[in-house]
Design a protein around this motif. Structure first.
Motif, PDB file in Angstrom:
ATOM      1  N   TYR A 140       0.859  -1.178   0.000  1.00  0.00           N
ATOM      2  CA  TYR A 140       0.000   0.000   0.000  1.00  0.00           C
ATOM      3  C   TYR A 140       0.899   1.233   0.000  1.00  0.00           C
ATOM      4  O   TYR A 140       2.104   1.137   0.251  1.00  0.00           O
ATOM      5  CB  TYR A 140      -0.910   0.024   1.227  1.00  0.00           C
ATOM      6  CG  TYR A 140      -0.167   0.278   2.516  1.00  0.00           C
ATOM      7  CD1 TYR A 140       0.467  -0.763   3.191  1.00  0.00           C
ATOM      8  CD2 TYR A 140      -0.082   1.562   3.069  1.00  0.00           C
ATOM      9  CE1 TYR A 140       1.153  -0.544   4.363  1.00  0.00           C
ATOM     10  CE2 TYR A 140       0.604   1.790   4.248  1.00  0.00           C
ATOM     11  CZ  TYR A 140       1.221   0.731   4.890  1.00  0.00           C
ATOM     12  OH  TYR A 140       1.896   0.955   6.061  1.00  0.00           O
ATOM     13  N   LEU A 161       0.684   5.708   0.876  1.00  0.00           N
ATOM     14  CA  LEU A 161      -0.042   6.917   1.251  1.00  0.00           C
ATOM     15  C   LEU A 161       0.792   8.112   0.851  1.00  0.00           C
ATOM     16  O   LEU A 161       2.020   8.107   1.058  1.00  0.00           O
ATOM     17  CB  LEU A 161      -0.304   6.956   2.758  1.00  0.00           C
ATOM     18  CG  LEU A 161      -1.194   5.857   3.329  1.00  0.00           C
ATOM     19  CD1 LEU A 161      -1.201   5.920   4.844  1.00  0.00           C
ATOM     20  CD2 LEU A 161      -2.612   5.972   2.778  1.00  0.00           C
ATOM     21  N   THR A 201      -2.376   7.356  -3.000  1.00  0.00           N
ATOM     22  CA  THR A 201      -3.066   6.474  -2.071  1.00  0.00           C
ATOM     23  C   THR A 201      -3.409   5.213  -2.858  1.00  0.00           C
ATOM     24  O   THR A 201      -4.154   5.281  -3.841  1.00  0.00           O
ATOM     25  CB  THR A 201      -4.364   7.121  -1.557  1.00  0.00           C
ATOM     26  OG1 THR A 201      -4.032   8.301  -0.840  1.00  0.00           O
ATOM     27  CG2 THR A 201      -5.100   6.155  -0.630  1.00  0.00           C
ATOM     28  N   PHE A 202      -2.838   4.096  -2.449  1.00  0.00           N
ATOM     29  CA  PHE A 202      -3.022   2.885  -3.252  1.00  0.00           C
ATOM     30  C   PHE A 202      -2.808   1.655  -2.402  1.00  0.00           C
ATOM     31  O   PHE A 202      -2.107   1.689  -1.402  1.00  0.00           O
ATOM     32  CB  PHE A 202      -2.015   2.902  -4.412  1.00  0.00           C
ATOM     33  CG  PHE A 202      -2.303   1.880  -5.478  1.00  0.00           C
ATOM     34  CD1 PHE A 202      -1.667   0.640  -5.474  1.00  0.00           C
ATOM     35  CD2 PHE A 202      -3.212   2.151  -6.476  1.00  0.00           C
ATOM     36  CE1 PHE A 202      -1.942  -0.311  -6.437  1.00  0.00           C
ATOM     37  CE2 PHE A 202      -3.496   1.218  -7.451  1.00  0.00           C
ATOM     38  CZ  PHE A 202      -2.858  -0.019  -7.435  1.00  0.00           C
ATOM     39  N   GLU A 203      -3.433   0.566  -2.795  1.00  0.00           N
ATOM     40  CA  GLU A 203      -3.190  -0.720  -2.168  1.00  0.00           C
ATOM     41  C   GLU A 203      -3.179  -1.777  -3.272  1.00  0.00           C
ATOM     42  O   GLU A 203      -3.951  -1.700  -4.220  1.00  0.00           O
ATOM     43  CB  GLU A 203      -4.244  -1.050  -1.109  1.00  0.00           C
ATOM     44  CG  GLU A 203      -5.696  -0.971  -1.545  1.00  0.00           C
ATOM     45  CD  GLU A 203      -6.183  -2.204  -2.292  1.00  0.00           C
ATOM     46  OE1 GLU A 203      -5.587  -3.281  -2.126  1.00  0.00           O
ATOM     47  OE2 GLU A 203      -7.156  -2.081  -3.061  1.00  0.00           O
TER      48      GLU A 203
END
Lengths: 156, 146
Positions: free
Chosen positions: B49, B51, B64-66
């Motif tokens: 992930y 941020l 912002t990723f997962e």
């Protein structure tokens, strides 16, 4: 696939691992600061409070209030039962007075209090019924109180 | 030994026992095991992930990723520079690489640095390669560009 992270929320700003997270969709808001979880899903971020301090406090107050009501109800029922006992005893005593005098000749008139004695018995029965209804209500409130305690525990 | 580079993230896989240790001895590259494959030691803890502003292997993330480590790399525009042993923005790579067709395979000088620009101006984001122990060289079966 989602990612769940610990986060906090202060004045509407969600922070995770020391950095403010932009464009967070806050799913639960309270008037105070909170701790919760940040959910990352499909490029978006969602914040859910773990346990709303406002809701927690409200539930606590409600549980306490319901507990006091149940106590008051139980005390009222105790008082009413005592009243029934007293009335019953009074009725028994007056019943002895109500007995027509024996001996002698002729017949005695019906004591004036005869109707009142009958009414005492009726009132006692009514009070007993009311006490039963209050007890039923108190039991229902106790059940609600238990459910709220469970809910409060789940919010923690 | 097979090497898959996905958006600047390296995945080494043994096709025969001993290939990884043999390669490490030959190349000097420190490889470690992660999940089901080997990768460079520096990126073994690449997160799943990111941020914005949160340091990710020494560089602040921008998105912002997962997702998988390589998907996180792609989302943030990062690659692992094995020459500098750093995670860097793909756009910071200025190296030019000449990739040529050799039959059904592709050849290039050495191991292609992800992010490298081809002579035609395309930027390499990943590839599928096989290490030839006999030739001590890499043979590329596929190269991805952006």
């Amino acid at each position: 696939m989602s990612k769940v992270l610990e986060a906090t929320c202060e004045a509407g700003v969600v922070t995770c691992q020391g950095v403010p997270v932009p464009d967070v969709i806050i799913l639960s808001e309270g008037v105070g600061d909170s701790t919760g979880i940040l959910i990352l899903q499909a490029g978006k971020a969602y914040y859910v409070v773990k346990g709303s301090p406002d809701l927690d406090e409200t539930l606590e107050n409600l549980i306490n209030a319901l507990g006091q009501i149940v106590t008051a109800y139980n005390q009222a029922v105790t008082g009413l039962n005592k009243a029934v006992t007293a009335l019953t005893q009074a009725g028994t005593g007056m019943g002895l007075i109500d007995a027509k005098p024996t001996g002698g000749s002729g017949s005695a008139s019906t004591p004036v209090a005869a109707g009142n004695i009958t009414a005492i018995g009726t009132n006692a029965a009514d009070i007993t019924a009311a006490a039963g209804q209050i007890t039923t209500a108190a039991n229902a409130i106790s059940a609600i109180k238990t459910d709220l305690e469970t809910l409060k525990g789940d919010l923690v | 030994m097979r090497l898959k580079v996905l958006h600047g993230y390296f995945i080494f896989e043994e096709t025969k026992v001993g290939q990884i240790s043999d390669f490490m001895s030959y190349s000097g590259f420190p490889l470690v095991f992660r999940d089901t494959y080997y990768t460079f030691d520096f990126i073994k803890d690449a997160p799943d992930y990111s941020l914005p502003g949160l340091a990710m292997l020494g560089i602040p993330a921008v998105k912002t990723f997962e997702g998988t480590p390589w998907a996180v790399f792609e989302a943030n525009g990062f690659v692992y520079d094995f020459q500098k042993n750093l995670v860097v923005p793909i756009t910071s790579i200025t190296q030019v690489v000449k990739i040529e067709q050799a039959g059904e395979l592709l050849v290039a000088p050495g191991l292609i640095l992800p992010g490298s620009l081809t002579t035609k101006g395309k930027r390499v984001t990943g590839y599928d390669a096989w290490f030839s122990r006999d030739r001590l060289s890499w043979l590329y079966s596929a190269v991805d560009y952006v």
